[in-house]
Design an enzyme around this catalytic site. Sequence first.
Site, PDB file in Angstrom:
ATOM      1  N   SER A 137       3.345  -2.169  10.263  1.00  0.00           N
ATOM      2  CA  SER A 137       4.805  -2.275  10.454  1.00  0.00           C
ATOM      3  C   SER A 137       5.379  -3.631  10.059  1.00  0.00           C
ATOM      4  O   SER A 137       6.317  -4.123  10.685  1.00  0.00           O
ATOM      5  CB  SER A 137       5.187  -1.912  11.897  1.00  0.00           C
ATOM      6  OG  SER A 137       4.821  -0.568  12.174  1.00  0.00           O
TER       7      SER A 137
ATOM      8  N   GLY B  61       2.559   2.224  10.769  1.00  0.00           N
ATOM      9  CA  GLY B  61       3.541   3.292  10.624  1.00  0.00           C
ATOM     10  C   GLY B  61       4.271   3.637  11.909  1.00  0.00           C
ATOM     11  O   GLY B  61       4.936   4.660  12.009  1.00  0.00           O
TER      12      GLY B  61
ATOM     13  N   GLU C  29      -6.755   4.938   7.823  1.00  0.00           N
ATOM     14  CA  GLU C  29      -6.470   6.355   7.551  1.00  0.00           C
ATOM     15  C   GLU C  29      -7.669   7.024   6.894  1.00  0.00           C
ATOM     16  O   GLU C  29      -7.940   8.202   7.113  1.00  0.00           O
ATOM     17  CB  GLU C  29      -5.199   6.480   6.693  1.00  0.00           C
ATOM     18  CG  GLU C  29      -3.952   6.200   7.530  1.00  0.00           C
ATOM     19  CD  GLU C  29      -2.778   5.627   6.761  1.00  0.00           C
ATOM     20  OE1 GLU C  29      -2.761   5.694   5.522  1.00  0.00           O
ATOM     21  OE2 GLU C  29      -1.861   5.079   7.430  1.00  0.00           O
TER      22      GLU C  29
ATOM     23  N   GLU D  58      -5.578  -4.715  10.557  1.00  0.00           N
ATOM     24  CA  GLU D  58      -4.520  -3.732  10.788  1.00  0.00           C
ATOM     25  C   GLU D  58      -4.787  -2.986  12.088  1.00  0.00           C
ATOM     26  O   GLU D  58      -5.544  -2.015  12.110  1.00  0.00           O
ATOM     27  CB  GLU D  58      -4.481  -2.723   9.637  1.00  0.00           C
ATOM     28  CG  GLU D  58      -4.217  -3.354   8.284  1.00  0.00           C
ATOM     29  CD  GLU D  58      -3.630  -2.346   7.307  1.00  0.00           C
ATOM     30  OE1 GLU D  58      -2.535  -2.593   6.802  1.00  0.00           O
ATOM     31  OE2 GLU D  58      -4.268  -1.294   7.067  1.00  0.00           O
TER      32      GLU D  58
ATOM     33  N   ASN E  20       0.874  -1.180   0.000  1.00  0.00           N
ATOM     34  CA  ASN E  20       0.000   0.000   0.000  1.00  0.00           C
ATOM     35  C   ASN E  20       0.911   1.229   0.000  1.00  0.00           C
ATOM     36  O   ASN E  20       1.505   1.559   1.013  1.00  0.00           O
ATOM     37  CB  ASN E  20      -0.882  -0.045   1.262  1.00  0.00           C
ATOM     38  CG  ASN E  20      -1.681   1.232   1.439  1.00  0.00           C
ATOM     39  OD1 ASN E  20      -1.777   2.059   0.522  1.00  0.00           O
ATOM     40  ND2 ASN E  20      -2.261   1.397   2.635  1.00  0.00           N
TER      41      ASN E  20
ATOM     42  N   HIS F 178      -9.556   1.537   4.773  1.00  0.00           N
ATOM     43  CA  HIS F 178      -8.282   1.680   5.493  1.00  0.00           C
ATOM     44  C   HIS F 178      -8.487   2.629   6.681  1.00  0.00           C
ATOM     45  O   HIS F 178      -9.227   3.605   6.586  1.00  0.00           O
ATOM     46  CB  HIS F 178      -7.206   2.214   4.547  1.00  0.00           C
ATOM     47  CG  HIS F 178      -5.837   2.142   5.144  1.00  0.00           C
ATOM     48  ND1 HIS F 178      -5.372   3.086   6.033  1.00  0.00           N
ATOM     49  CD2 HIS F 178      -4.859   1.212   5.018  1.00  0.00           C
ATOM     50  CE1 HIS F 178      -4.152   2.732   6.424  1.00  0.00           C
ATOM     51  NE2 HIS F 178      -3.819   1.612   5.823  1.00  0.00           N
TER      52      HIS F 178
ATOM     53  N   LYS G  88       0.185   4.271  -0.312  1.00  0.00           N
ATOM     54  CA  LYS G  88      -0.409   5.479   0.304  1.00  0.00           C
ATOM     55  C   LYS G  88      -0.157   6.694  -0.593  1.00  0.00           C
ATOM     56  O   LYS G  88      -0.080   6.543  -1.802  1.00  0.00           O
ATOM     57  CB  LYS G  88       0.120   5.662   1.722  1.00  0.00           C
ATOM     58  CG  LYS G  88      -0.077   4.388   2.558  1.00  0.00           C
ATOM     59  CD  LYS G  88       0.119   4.583   4.022  1.00  0.00           C
ATOM     60  CE  LYS G  88      -0.109   3.251   4.744  1.00  0.00           C
ATOM     61  NZ  LYS G  88      -0.006   3.350   6.191  1.00  0.00           N
TER      62      LYS G  88
END
Length: 254
Positions: free
Chosen positions: A215, A175, A99, A169, A11, A97, A13
């Site tokens: 991660s 991250g 985010e 996730e 991904n 996702h 991003k």
Amino acid sequence: MDMRRPIIAGNWKMNKTVSEAVDLVRQSKVLVADIRDIDIVVAPTFTALHAVSREIKGSNIELAAQDVFWETSGAYTGEISPLMLKDAGCRYVIIGHSERRQYFGETNESVHKKIKASLAVGLHPILCVGEALEERETGKTFDVVKIQVFQCLEGFSREEMDKITIAYEPIWAIGTGKTATPLQAEEVHAFIREQLGSITHRQVSEAMRIQYGGSVNPDNIGDLMAEPNIDGALVGGASLTADSFSRIVKFRKK
Ligand code: PGA
């Protein structure tokens, strides 16, 4: 013999210009060319999809988008339809996702609509679920994930469920360099599979792939993949160089 074919997706991003994206996939495809037993997927930004699609033609890498809208066409300024993603060469689409949930108002309801519309044109959705740190610390992980799974996947047929991949996730691991331990991840993956079994046929839930994300890197992928219910990875930061992404894809060949 494992019945679930592993799926490892990068991904990207909001990273890479078109030429950078093409460069990255050009390097990656050489490094992973000999891998035949894993589905390898990259998810560039919308603007790079078509160029990357051309670059991976004939290779063993497949294309995903990072989001989608649920209408086919019309007055929705700034949005991209499932049909447009198909047309640009996508096989997969990441939906929900964290985010997007956190910064762009994505809800389980909008995720459901996006999955439905994507399936209607033959795209394979990758549904992201996962708890926040505070939810984990207050013992709500299973409740949160269960609600996400139920609300996002409500009412889908067996054939539709067959095409869906789940990405677990944990938000606190994204991250941050703080990976869930293989056991922490496996515990939630097994729970997700159990929930899937209660909303679809057992045969379907057993065949559905559940990726871990948060991660993931070349050093921790092997231990994660050794868990029985971890069928792949959704990789952010470590998918941004061909070297680390290919080492993740080749986790068995250390
Ligand atoms: P990360 O991102 O690998 O950089 O933690 C994973 C993701 O958000 O899909």
